[in-house]
Scaffold this motif. Structure first.
Motif, PDB file in Angstrom:
ATOM      1  N   SER A   1       0.828  -1.203   0.000  1.00  0.00           N
ATOM      2  CA  SER A   1       0.000   0.000   0.000  1.00  0.00           C
ATOM      3  C   SER A   1       0.866   1.259   0.000  1.00  0.00           C
ATOM      4  CB  SER A   1      -0.913  -0.016   1.216  1.00  0.00           C
ATOM      5  OG  SER A   1      -1.692   1.134   1.273  1.00  0.00           O
ATOM      6  N   GLU A   2       1.920   1.267   0.810  1.00  0.00           N
ATOM      7  CA  GLU A   2       2.822   2.421   0.859  1.00  0.00           C
ATOM      8  C   GLU A   2       3.558   2.606  -0.466  1.00  0.00           C
ATOM      9  OE1 GLU A   2       5.339   1.761   4.239  1.00  0.00           O
ATOM     10  OE2 GLU A   2       3.715   2.084   5.668  1.00  0.00           O
ATOM     11  N   ILE A   3       3.990   1.506  -1.065  1.00  0.00           N
ATOM     12  CA  ILE A   3       4.679   1.576  -2.360  1.00  0.00           C
ATOM     13  C   ILE A   3       3.741   2.121  -3.435  1.00  0.00           C
ATOM     14  CG2 ILE A   3       5.713   0.181  -4.206  1.00  0.00           C
ATOM     15  CD1 ILE A   3       6.919  -1.583  -1.937  1.00  0.00           C
ATOM     16  N   LYS A   4       2.485   1.665  -3.410  1.00  0.00           N
ATOM     17  CA  LYS A   4       1.492   2.164  -4.363  1.00  0.00           C
ATOM     18  C   LYS A   4       1.323   3.673  -4.233  1.00  0.00           C
ATOM     19  CE  LYS A   4      -2.693   0.484  -4.835  1.00  0.00           C
ATOM     20  NZ  LYS A   4      -3.926  -0.288  -4.627  1.00  0.00           N
ATOM     21  N   ASP A   5       1.260   4.157  -2.993  1.00  0.00           N
ATOM     22  CA  ASP A   5       1.118   5.596  -2.763  1.00  0.00           C
ATOM     23  C   ASP A   5       2.324   6.358  -3.302  1.00  0.00           C
ATOM     24  OD1 ASP A   5      -1.301   5.121  -1.542  1.00  0.00           O
ATOM     25  OD2 ASP A   5      -0.520   5.261   0.504  1.00  0.00           O
ATOM     26  N   GLU A   6       3.526   5.828  -3.077  1.00  0.00           N
ATOM     27  CA  GLU A   6       4.745   6.471  -3.571  1.00  0.00           C
ATOM     28  C   GLU A   6       4.778   6.500  -5.105  1.00  0.00           C
ATOM     29  OE1 GLU A   6       7.258   8.115  -1.972  1.00  0.00           O
ATOM     30  OE2 GLU A   6       5.971   7.896  -0.206  1.00  0.00           O
ATOM     31  N   ILE A   7       4.385   5.403  -5.727  1.00  0.00           N
ATOM     32  CA  ILE A   7       4.356   5.347  -7.192  1.00  0.00           C
ATOM     33  C   ILE A   7       3.378   6.378  -7.736  1.00  0.00           C
ATOM     34  CG2 ILE A   7       3.629   3.922  -9.169  1.00  0.00           C
ATOM     35  CD1 ILE A   7       4.846   1.509  -7.662  1.00  0.00           C
ATOM     36  N   LYS A   8       2.229   6.508  -7.089  1.00  0.00           N
ATOM     37  CA  LYS A   8       1.232   7.487  -7.523  1.00  0.00           C
ATOM     38  C   LYS A   8       1.799   8.909  -7.432  1.00  0.00           C
ATOM     39  CE  LYS A   8      -3.571   8.754  -6.931  1.00  0.00           C
ATOM     40  NZ  LYS A   8      -4.816   8.531  -6.208  1.00  0.00           N
ATOM     41  N   LYS A   9       2.500   9.194  -6.333  1.00  0.00           N
ATOM     42  CA  LYS A   9       3.109  10.527  -6.167  1.00  0.00           C
ATOM     43  C   LYS A   9       4.152  10.776  -7.247  1.00  0.00           C
ATOM     44  CE  LYS A   9       2.534  10.784  -1.154  1.00  0.00           C
ATOM     45  NZ  LYS A   9       3.224  10.704   0.132  1.00  0.00           N
ATOM     46  N   LEU A  10       4.967   9.765  -7.550  1.00  0.00           N
ATOM     47  CA  LEU A  10       5.985   9.911  -8.595  1.00  0.00           C
ATOM     48  C   LEU A  10       5.352  10.137  -9.962  1.00  0.00           C
ATOM     49  CD1 LEU A  10       8.589   7.190  -7.561  1.00  0.00           C
ATOM     50  CD2 LEU A  10       8.961   9.659  -7.631  1.00  0.00           C
ATOM     51  N   GLN A  11       4.280   9.399 -10.266  1.00  0.00           N
ATOM     52  CA  GLN A  11       3.598   9.575 -11.543  1.00  0.00           C
ATOM     53  C   GLN A  11       3.065  10.991 -11.664  1.00  0.00           C
ATOM     54  OE1 GLN A  11       0.754   6.353 -11.244  1.00  0.00           O
ATOM     55  NE2 GLN A  11       1.831   5.165 -12.800  1.00  0.00           N
ATOM     56  N   GLU A  12       2.477  11.518 -10.586  1.00  0.00           N
ATOM     57  CA  GLU A  12       1.953  12.880 -10.606  1.00  0.00           C
ATOM     58  C   GLU A  12       3.077  13.887 -10.808  1.00  0.00           C
ATOM     59  OE1 GLU A  12      -0.207  13.176  -6.935  1.00  0.00           O
ATOM     60  OE2 GLU A  12      -1.886  11.985  -7.711  1.00  0.00           O
ATOM     61  N   ALA A  13       4.217  13.672 -10.155  1.00  0.00           N
ATOM     62  CA  ALA A  13       5.350  14.586 -10.288  1.00  0.00           C
ATOM     63  C   ALA A  13       5.896  14.573 -11.717  1.00  0.00           C
ATOM     64  CB  ALA A  13       6.447  14.224  -9.297  1.00  0.00           C
ATOM     65  N   VAL A  14       6.015  13.392 -12.298  1.00  0.00           N
ATOM     66  CA  VAL A  14       6.514  13.280 -13.674  1.00  0.00           C
ATOM     67  C   VAL A  14       5.555  13.959 -14.635  1.00  0.00           C
ATOM     68  CG1 VAL A  14       6.935  11.626 -15.552  1.00  0.00           C
ATOM     69  CG2 VAL A  14       7.913  11.220 -13.300  1.00  0.00           C
ATOM     70  N   LEU A  15       4.269  13.747 -14.453  1.00  0.00           N
ATOM     71  CA  LEU A  15       3.267  14.358 -15.320  1.00  0.00           C
ATOM     72  C   LEU A  15       3.315  15.875 -15.207  1.00  0.00           C
ATOM     73  CD1 LEU A  15       0.919  13.790 -17.266  1.00  0.00           C
ATOM     74  CD2 LEU A  15      -0.586  13.792 -15.282  1.00  0.00           C
ATOM     75  N   GLU A  16       3.440  16.373 -13.983  1.00  0.00           N
ATOM     76  CA  GLU A  16       3.511  17.817 -13.766  1.00  0.00           C
ATOM     77  C   GLU A  16       4.748  18.415 -14.424  1.00  0.00           C
ATOM     78  OE1 GLU A  16       1.801  21.224 -12.689  1.00  0.00           O
ATOM     79  OE2 GLU A  16       0.931  19.265 -12.291  1.00  0.00           O
ATOM     80  N   LYS A  17       5.883  17.732 -14.279  1.00  0.00           N
ATOM     81  CA  LYS A  17       7.122  18.224 -14.878  1.00  0.00           C
ATOM     82  C   LYS A  17       7.016  18.224 -16.401  1.00  0.00           C
ATOM     83  CE  LYS A  17      12.064  17.772 -14.805  1.00  0.00           C
ATOM     84  NZ  LYS A  17      13.039  18.013 -13.803  1.00  0.00           N
ATOM     85  N   LYS A  18       6.409  17.174 -16.944  1.00  0.00           N
ATOM     86  CA  LYS A  18       6.272  17.076 -18.392  1.00  0.00           C
ATOM     87  C   LYS A  18       5.379  18.190 -18.919  1.00  0.00           C
ATOM     88  CE  LYS A  18       5.281  13.931 -22.133  1.00  0.00           C
ATOM     89  NZ  LYS A  18       4.734  12.672 -22.563  1.00  0.00           N
ATOM     90  N   LYS A  19       4.334  18.513 -18.181  1.00  0.00           N
ATOM     91  CA  LYS A  19       3.421  19.571 -18.612  1.00  0.00           C
ATOM     92  C   LYS A  19       4.156  20.893 -18.774  1.00  0.00           C
ATOM     93  CE  LYS A  19      -1.147  18.330 -16.914  1.00  0.00           C
ATOM     94  NZ  LYS A  19      -2.198  18.679 -15.968  1.00  0.00           N
ATOM     95  N   LEU A  20       5.101  21.137 -17.886  1.00  0.00           N
ATOM     96  CA  LEU A  20       5.764  22.440 -17.875  1.00  0.00           C
ATOM     97  C   LEU A  20       7.068  22.452 -18.665  1.00  0.00           C
ATOM     98  CD1 LEU A  20       5.145  23.371 -14.149  1.00  0.00           C
ATOM     99  CD2 LEU A  20       3.808  24.015 -16.142  1.00  0.00           C
TER     100      LEU A  20
END
Length: 171
Positions: A80-99
């Motif tokens: 569960s903790e790993i899933k949460d971390e992966i989700k945070k990383l995906q959001e960070a990558v998506l945000e960086k890519k957007k900008l």
């Protein structure tokens, strides 16, 4: 009458690494709240479950009798903790890519017409950014790498004119 085994099996079924809320157990069993409370209190006194106060409610989890269950619970918690971390990383990558400026260039190549002209509004919408984000973060990149052409519904304002159409500069 609710049986202890039924309540324990329901808690096992609903357990996902976190304690199970009283309301979830009650809903699953379609049981009377008072009757369920009595069974849960009895199980707690017998040392089969643990009551955890959270916010304004009560949650319960099993106290396992063997090490395999404890290992399984720890494994579920880790997953569960790993899933949460992966989700945070995906959001960070998506945000960086957007900008990123490279992403802007990719979108430009997709929306430009056959002569190489593109509207800044189309690029901004495709990137999913607000006007403020788009122009504040990418204005310098646009001015350095693209020719600005007056026109369009939105764009960079210079000397009272809106420059909302661009074409890539020849290098």
């Amino acid at each position: 009458m609710l049986s202890e085994e039924l309540v324990i099996s329901t808690i096992k079924e609903l357990y996902d690494g976190r304690p199970v809320a009283f309301s979830k157990i009650k809903r699953k069993l379609k049981a009377d709240g008072e009757e369920l409370s009595l069974v849960l209190e009895k199980l707690e006194k017998e040392g089969k479950i643990r009551k955890i106060e959270s916010g304004g409610g009560k949650s319960f989890e099993l106290i396992s009798q063997n090490d395999d269950d404890n290992k399984f619970d720890l494994l579920l918690k880790e997953i569960s903790e790993i899933k949460d971390e992966i989700k945070k990383l995906q959001e960070a990558v998506l945000e960086k890519k957007k900008l990123s400026e490279n992403y802007f260039d990719e979108i430009y190549n997709e929306v430009k017409d056959n002569l190489g002209y593109a509207h800044l509004k189309d690029i901004r919408i495709e990137m999913g950014l607000t006007k403020e984000e788009f122009y504040s973060k990418l204005k310098r990149h646009i001015e350095e790498n693209y020719e600005l052409i007056a026109g369009g519904e939105e764009g960079i304002v210079k000397r009272g004119s809106i420059y909302g159409i661009i074409i890539r500069r020849k290098r």
